[in-house]
Design a protein around this motif. Structure first.
Motif, PDB file in Angstrom:
ATOM      1  N   GLY A  35       0.876  -1.128  -0.118  1.00  0.00           N
ATOM      2  CA  GLY A  35      -0.010  -0.008  -0.095  1.00  0.00           C
ATOM      3  C   GLY A  35       0.999   1.308  -0.070  1.00  0.00           C
ATOM      4  O   GLY A  35       2.157   1.108  -0.159  1.00  0.00           O
ATOM      5  N   GLU A  36       0.413   2.326   0.332  1.00  0.00           N
ATOM      6  CA  GLU A  36       0.901   3.695   0.304  1.00  0.00           C
ATOM      7  C   GLU A  36       1.773   3.573   1.211  1.00  0.00           C
ATOM      8  O   GLU A  36       2.765   4.757   1.510  1.00  0.00           O
ATOM      9  CB  GLU A  36      -0.068   4.798   0.141  1.00  0.00           C
ATOM     10  N   THR A  37       1.576   3.244   2.407  1.00  0.00           N
ATOM     11  CA  THR A  37       2.353   3.276   3.543  1.00  0.00           C
ATOM     12  C   THR A  37       3.464   2.249   3.667  1.00  0.00           C
ATOM     13  O   THR A  37       4.287   2.328   4.358  1.00  0.00           O
ATOM     14  CB  THR A  37       1.558   2.932   4.883  1.00  0.00           C
ATOM     15  N   ASN A  38       3.389   1.101   2.978  1.00  0.00           N
ATOM     16  CA  ASN A  38       4.322   0.205   2.979  1.00  0.00           C
ATOM     17  C   ASN A  38       5.533   0.586   1.936  1.00  0.00           C
ATOM     18  O   ASN A  38       5.170   1.287   1.023  1.00  0.00           O
ATOM     19  CB  ASN A  38       3.783  -1.456   2.592  1.00  0.00           C
ATOM     20  N   LYS A  39       6.679   0.293   2.173  1.00  0.00           N
ATOM     21  CA  LYS A  39       7.733   0.517   1.252  1.00  0.00           C
ATOM     22  C   LYS A  39       7.481  -0.091   0.001  1.00  0.00           C
ATOM     23  O   LYS A  39       7.469  -1.492  -0.076  1.00  0.00           O
ATOM     24  CB  LYS A  39       9.222   0.042   1.783  1.00  0.00           C
ATOM     25  N   LYS A  40       7.591   0.471  -1.087  1.00  0.00           N
ATOM     26  CA  LYS A  40       7.780  -0.246  -2.590  1.00  0.00           C
ATOM     27  C   LYS A  40       8.705   0.142  -3.418  1.00  0.00           C
ATOM     28  O   LYS A  40       9.236   1.425  -3.293  1.00  0.00           O
ATOM     29  CB  LYS A  40       6.358  -0.062  -3.099  1.00  0.00           C
ATOM     30  N   HIS A  41       9.266  -0.352  -4.357  1.00  0.00           N
ATOM     31  CA  HIS A  41      10.247  -0.130  -5.312  1.00  0.00           C
ATOM     32  C   HIS A  41       9.831   0.069  -6.855  1.00  0.00           C
ATOM     33  O   HIS A  41       9.140  -1.161  -7.139  1.00  0.00           O
ATOM     34  CB  HIS A  41      11.406  -0.644  -4.943  1.00  0.00           C
ATOM     35  N   LYS A  42       9.971   1.048  -7.484  1.00  0.00           N
ATOM     36  CA  LYS A  42       9.376   0.912  -8.956  1.00  0.00           C
ATOM     37  C   LYS A  42      10.446   0.328  -9.822  1.00  0.00           C
ATOM     38  O   LYS A  42      11.551   0.390  -9.653  1.00  0.00           O
ATOM     39  CB  LYS A  42       9.338   2.529  -9.271  1.00  0.00           C
ATOM     40  N   ILE A  43       9.827  -0.705 -10.541  1.00  0.00           N
ATOM     41  CA  ILE A  43      10.538  -1.389 -11.637  1.00  0.00           C
ATOM     42  C   ILE A  43      10.148  -1.109 -12.955  1.00  0.00           C
ATOM     43  O   ILE A  43       8.874  -0.432 -12.931  1.00  0.00           O
ATOM     44  CB  ILE A  43      10.694  -2.893 -11.387  1.00  0.00           C
ATOM     45  N   LYS A  44      10.688  -1.716 -13.901  1.00  0.00           N
ATOM     46  CA  LYS A  44      10.047  -1.223 -15.479  1.00  0.00           C
ATOM     47  C   LYS A  44       8.759  -1.642 -15.526  1.00  0.00           C
ATOM     48  O   LYS A  44       7.980  -0.655 -16.227  1.00  0.00           O
ATOM     49  CB  LYS A  44      11.164  -2.082 -16.085  1.00  0.00           C
ATOM     50  N   ASP A  45       8.114  -2.489 -15.161  1.00  0.00           N
ATOM     51  CA  ASP A  45       6.762  -3.031 -15.289  1.00  0.00           C
ATOM     52  C   ASP A  45       5.888  -3.089 -14.053  1.00  0.00           C
ATOM     53  O   ASP A  45       4.796  -3.377 -14.067  1.00  0.00           O
ATOM     54  CB  ASP A  45       6.681  -4.166 -16.163  1.00  0.00           C
ATOM     55  N   TYR A  87       5.878  -2.292  -9.681  1.00  0.00           N
ATOM     56  CA  TYR A  87       6.237  -2.161  -8.256  1.00  0.00           C
ATOM     57  C   TYR A  87       6.548  -3.721  -7.686  1.00  0.00           C
ATOM     58  O   TYR A  87       6.102  -4.637  -7.965  1.00  0.00           O
ATOM     59  CB  TYR A  87       5.314  -1.594  -7.385  1.00  0.00           C
ATOM     60  N   ILE A  88       7.924  -3.634  -6.752  1.00  0.00           N
ATOM     61  CA  ILE A  88       7.921  -4.689  -6.040  1.00  0.00           C
ATOM     62  C   ILE A  88       7.957  -4.441  -4.439  1.00  0.00           C
ATOM     63  O   ILE A  88       8.173  -3.090  -4.215  1.00  0.00           O
ATOM     64  CB  ILE A  88       9.406  -5.574  -6.398  1.00  0.00           C
ATOM     65  N   CYS A  89       7.926  -5.151  -3.649  1.00  0.00           N
ATOM     66  CA  CYS A  89       7.760  -5.000  -2.142  1.00  0.00           C
ATOM     67  C   CYS A  89       9.443  -4.800  -1.697  1.00  0.00           C
ATOM     68  O   CYS A  89      10.214  -5.273  -2.396  1.00  0.00           O
ATOM     69  CB  CYS A  89       7.081  -6.093  -1.514  1.00  0.00           C
ATOM     70  N   GLN A  90       9.462  -4.354  -0.425  1.00  0.00           N
ATOM     71  CA  GLN A  90      10.778  -4.294   0.241  1.00  0.00           C
ATOM     72  C   GLN A  90      11.280  -5.763   0.392  1.00  0.00           C
ATOM     73  O   GLN A  90      12.407  -5.667   0.266  1.00  0.00           O
ATOM     74  CB  GLN A  90      10.531  -3.703   1.692  1.00  0.00           C
ATOM     75  N   ASP A  91      10.670  -6.582   0.625  1.00  0.00           N
ATOM     76  CA  ASP A  91      11.064  -8.006   1.062  1.00  0.00           C
ATOM     77  C   ASP A  91      11.837  -8.485  -0.447  1.00  0.00           C
ATOM     78  O   ASP A  91      12.944  -8.987  -0.163  1.00  0.00           O
ATOM     79  CB  ASP A  91       9.942  -9.000   1.381  1.00  0.00           C
ATOM     80  N   CYS A  92      11.192  -8.257  -1.255  1.00  0.00           N
ATOM     81  CA  CYS A  92      11.723  -9.016  -2.779  1.00  0.00           C
ATOM     82  C   CYS A  92      13.041  -7.983  -3.220  1.00  0.00           C
ATOM     83  O   CYS A  92      13.890  -8.535  -3.810  1.00  0.00           O
ATOM     84  CB  CYS A  92      10.622  -8.911  -3.791  1.00  0.00           C
ATOM     85  N   SER A 112      16.717  -9.735  -3.530  1.00  0.00           N
ATOM     86  CA  SER A 112      17.280  -9.739  -4.684  1.00  0.00           C
ATOM     87  C   SER A 112      18.747  -8.983  -4.756  1.00  0.00           C
ATOM     88  O   SER A 112      19.430  -8.957  -5.694  1.00  0.00           O
ATOM     89  CB  SER A 112      16.562  -8.821  -5.918  1.00  0.00           C
ATOM     90  N   GLY A 113      19.164  -8.845  -3.337  1.00  0.00           N
ATOM     91  CA  GLY A 113      20.403  -8.555  -3.179  1.00  0.00           C
ATOM     92  C   GLY A 113      20.886  -6.934  -3.400  1.00  0.00           C
ATOM     93  O   GLY A 113      21.817  -6.347  -3.395  1.00  0.00           O
ATOM     94  N   HIS A 114      19.707  -6.090  -3.184  1.00  0.00           N
ATOM     95  CA  HIS A 114      19.936  -4.710  -3.144  1.00  0.00           C
ATOM     96  C   HIS A 114      19.660  -4.017  -2.114  1.00  0.00           C
ATOM     97  O   HIS A 114      19.267  -4.733  -0.979  1.00  0.00           O
ATOM     98  CB  HIS A 114      18.578  -4.284  -4.220  1.00  0.00           C
ATOM     99  N   THR A 115      20.330  -3.046  -1.639  1.00  0.00           N
ATOM    100  CA  THR A 115      20.475  -2.355  -0.487  1.00  0.00           C
ATOM    101  C   THR A 115      19.858  -0.817  -0.477  1.00  0.00           C
ATOM    102  O   THR A 115      19.672  -0.394  -1.728  1.00  0.00           O
ATOM    103  CB  THR A 115      21.799  -2.032   0.000  1.00  0.00           C
ATOM    104  N   PRO A 116      19.183  -0.176   0.519  1.00  0.00           N
ATOM    105  CA  PRO A 116      18.693   1.098   0.379  1.00  0.00           C
ATOM    106  C   PRO A 116      19.590   2.101  -0.316  1.00  0.00           C
ATOM    107  O   PRO A 116      20.742   2.068  -0.364  1.00  0.00           O
ATOM    108  CB  PRO A 116      18.477   1.462   1.651  1.00  0.00           C
ATOM    109  N   GLY A 117      18.812   2.643  -1.347  1.00  0.00           N
ATOM    110  CA  GLY A 117      19.644   3.779  -2.181  1.00  0.00           C
ATOM    111  C   GLY A 117      20.028   3.334  -3.663  1.00  0.00           C
ATOM    112  O   GLY A 117      20.333   4.057  -4.379  1.00  0.00           O
ATOM    113  N   MET A 118      19.826   1.930  -3.760  1.00  0.00           N
ATOM    114  CA  MET A 118      19.934   1.409  -5.078  1.00  0.00           C
ATOM    115  C   MET A 118      18.874   1.582  -5.837  1.00  0.00           C
ATOM    116  O   MET A 118      17.628   1.402  -5.315  1.00  0.00           O
ATOM    117  CB  MET A 118      20.474  -0.197  -5.123  1.00  0.00           C
ATOM    118  N   ALA A 119      19.239   1.767  -7.064  1.00  0.00           N
ATOM    119  CA  ALA A 119      17.884   2.080  -8.247  1.00  0.00           C
ATOM    120  C   ALA A 119      17.567   0.800  -8.661  1.00  0.00           C
ATOM    121  O   ALA A 119      18.586  -0.076  -9.129  1.00  0.00           O
ATOM    122  CB  ALA A 119      18.244   3.087  -9.122  1.00  0.00           C
TER     123      ALA A 119
END
Length: 64
Positions: free
Chosen positions: A19-29, A31-36, A40-47
């Motif tokens: 949701g809007e309050t949960n952390k989400k990350h925009k990908i090409k097609d 959104y993915i959640c914070q857990d995924c 996937s090996g990404h850390t905060p600040g990585m695009a």
């Protein structure tokens, strides 16, 4: 009548609702959640906006 409609997004990898309050990350097609994102090996600040859903799934399998 509501001007501020709550928008919920679904993680394209695991299907979890982000949701809007949960952390989400925009990908090409979508959104993915914070857990995924972390799985996937990404850390905060990585695009990750240049990755597709298949790319993220491959990275998760690779980092396990």
């Amino acid at each position: 009548m509501s001007f501020f409609k709550k928008i919920s997004y679904e993680c394209l990898v695991c299907g979890k609702e982000t949701g809007e309050t949960n952390k989400k990350h925009k990908i090409k097609d979508g959104y993915i959640c914070q857990d995924c994102f972390e799985a996937s090996g990404h850390t905060p600040g990585m695009a990750v906006f240049a990755y597709s859903t298949d790319d993220i799934k491959r990275l998760i399998i690779k980092t396990k």
